[in-house]
Design a protein around this motif. Structure first.
Motif, mmCIF file in Angstrom:
data_model
loop_
_atom_site.group_PDB
_atom_site.id
_atom_site.type_symbol
_atom_site.label_atom_id
_atom_site.label_comp_id
_atom_site.label_asym_id
_atom_site.label_seq_id
_atom_site.Cartn_x
_atom_site.Cartn_y
_atom_site.Cartn_z
ATOM 1 N N ILE A 16 11.850 -8.532 7.138
ATOM 2 C CA ILE A 16 12.972 -8.335 8.048
ATOM 3 C C ILE A 16 14.216 -8.992 7.445
ATOM 4 C CG2 ILE A 16 13.890 -8.696 10.354
ATOM 5 C CD1 ILE A 16 11.429 -6.976 10.473
ATOM 6 N N VAL A 17 15.322 -8.251 7.365
ATOM 7 C CA VAL A 17 16.592 -8.829 6.925
ATOM 8 C C VAL A 17 17.555 -8.758 8.107
ATOM 9 C CG1 VAL A 17 18.533 -8.661 5.342
ATOM 10 C CG2 VAL A 17 16.224 -8.163 4.528
ATOM 11 N N ARG A 18 17.977 -9.935 8.572
ATOM 12 C CA ARG A 18 18.881 -10.015 9.725
ATOM 13 C C ARG A 18 19.990 -11.000 9.415
ATOM 14 N NH1 ARG A 18 17.411 -12.328 15.798
ATOM 15 N NH2 ARG A 18 19.506 -12.015 16.684
ATOM 16 N N ASP A 19 21.237 -10.556 9.560
ATOM 17 C CA ASP A 19 22.409 -11.395 9.271
ATOM 18 C C ASP A 19 22.339 -11.974 7.862
ATOM 19 O OD1 ASP A 19 23.317 -10.943 11.874
ATOM 20 O OD2 ASP A 19 22.184 -12.657 12.657
ATOM 21 N N GLY A 20 21.849 -11.176 6.926
ATOM 22 C CA GLY A 20 21.787 -11.600 5.533
ATOM 23 C C GLY A 20 20.619 -12.496 5.191
ATOM 24 N N GLU A 21 19.824 -12.875 6.177
ATOM 25 C CA GLU A 21 18.677 -13.747 5.942
ATOM 26 C C GLU A 21 17.384 -12.930 5.922
ATOM 27 O OE1 GLU A 21 18.705 -16.990 5.273
ATOM 28 O OE2 GLU A 21 20.910 -17.038 5.357
#
Length: 297
Positions: A1-6
């Protein structure tokens, strides 16, 4: 999972459940998204897998093009000839929307081979993880659905079936048996300007709409095979989309400029500027470096 660049890797389940003697499910939590994975070995000896991603937060979650990824552990590497012939495969991935598929062909050239066909959702690209630069290992394949925004409580599902096949002909014959699968193909996926670019669609095409670069085109009314002739006047990429009740599958084709004017110009430049004309010298007829700034060889 990639969320807000993380990036968050979901590889440790929070719960595992046995559904039957031939099926199980596992739950994961990553970056506010609950992941439910179910697997079942069906009576036809095909493995069915489903991945459901649900937003368990109170705010929308924006996911980029690589925001959701599922790894496919397929061994496409080259340790040595003996191992390759028995235990390695060439992996062919077609991330073409609703009809995405993977065909893994054993390097030894004999069956069984492994196939995967999407049965729900959409896959539009893939990436590579854990690949050492300049190695003989293609790394871990990660398949991705399109970018999306999940509202609180909203979910997105990917489902596919994994099966054995004898080769590409057998693979596509079996793939056609899955509802919603459309095979898009072309005699040539890249042509030069002025040459025909023909796309063929095969599958369940009842109520299908075919568009090229966003413009719907006429393809006949067949429920099983359609063809589209694309103008090659415009240079560049062309997007062919087939939309059925199950979803949209796509293919990208390319029209390149006629290479002969470029080839002729390059040959003319070499003859005029790089070939030395000095009868009686050692450099007569030689091809020399030419400086475009000073206009001197």
């Amino acid at each position: 999972i990639v969320r807000d660049g993380e990036k968050t890797v979901w590889d440790h389940p929070t719960a595992v459940h046995a559904k039957s003697d031939h099926g199980m499910s596992a739950e994961y939590d990553a970056a506010g998204i609950h992941v439910l994975v179910t697997r079942e070995l069906r009576a036809d000896q095909r493995l069915a897998e489903t991945y459901t991603f649900e937003n368990r937060t109170n705010a929308p979650i924006e996911l980029p093009a690589d925001g959701i990824g599922v790894r496919l552990p397929l061994p496409d590497s080259y340790p040595n000839a003996d191992v390759c012939l028995r235990e390695r495969c060439h992996v062919h991935l077609a991330m073409c929307g609703r009809s995405a598929f993977v065909a893994a062909l054993r390097m030894g050239g004999y069956p069984p081979n492994l196939g995967l066909v999407l049965t729900e959702g959409s896959l539009v690209n893939y990436s590579i993880d854990d690949r050492i630069q300049h190695s003989n290992d293609r790394g871990q394949f990660v398949v991705h659905p399109p970018a999306m925004t999940l509202a609180p409580g909203q979910h997105f599902t990917l489902s596919w079936v994994v099966f054995w096949h004898k080769g590409l002909s057998d693979f596509f014959e079996q793939a056609q048996s899955f509802p919603g699968f459309v095979r898009l193909s072309a005699p040539a996926y890249a042509v030069t300007q002025g040459h025909p670019l023909q796309i063929q669609a095969e599958g369940d095409l009842s109520h299908a709409r075919v568009s090229v670069d966003g413009v719907e085109v006429a393809t006949g009314a067949s429920e099983h095979v359609r063809t589209a002739n694309i103008s090659s006047d415009r240079i560049g990429e062309h997007l062919v989309e087939v939309t059925t009740d199950a979803g949209t599958s796509f293919l990208r084709a390319y029209v390149a400029p006629d290479p002969w004017p470029l080839i002729k110009a390059r040959v003319r430049f070499i003859l005029d500027h790089q070939q030395r004309h000095a009868p009686g010298t050692k450099l007569d007829g030689a091809f020399l470096i030419f400086d475009n700034e000073t206009k001197q060889p």
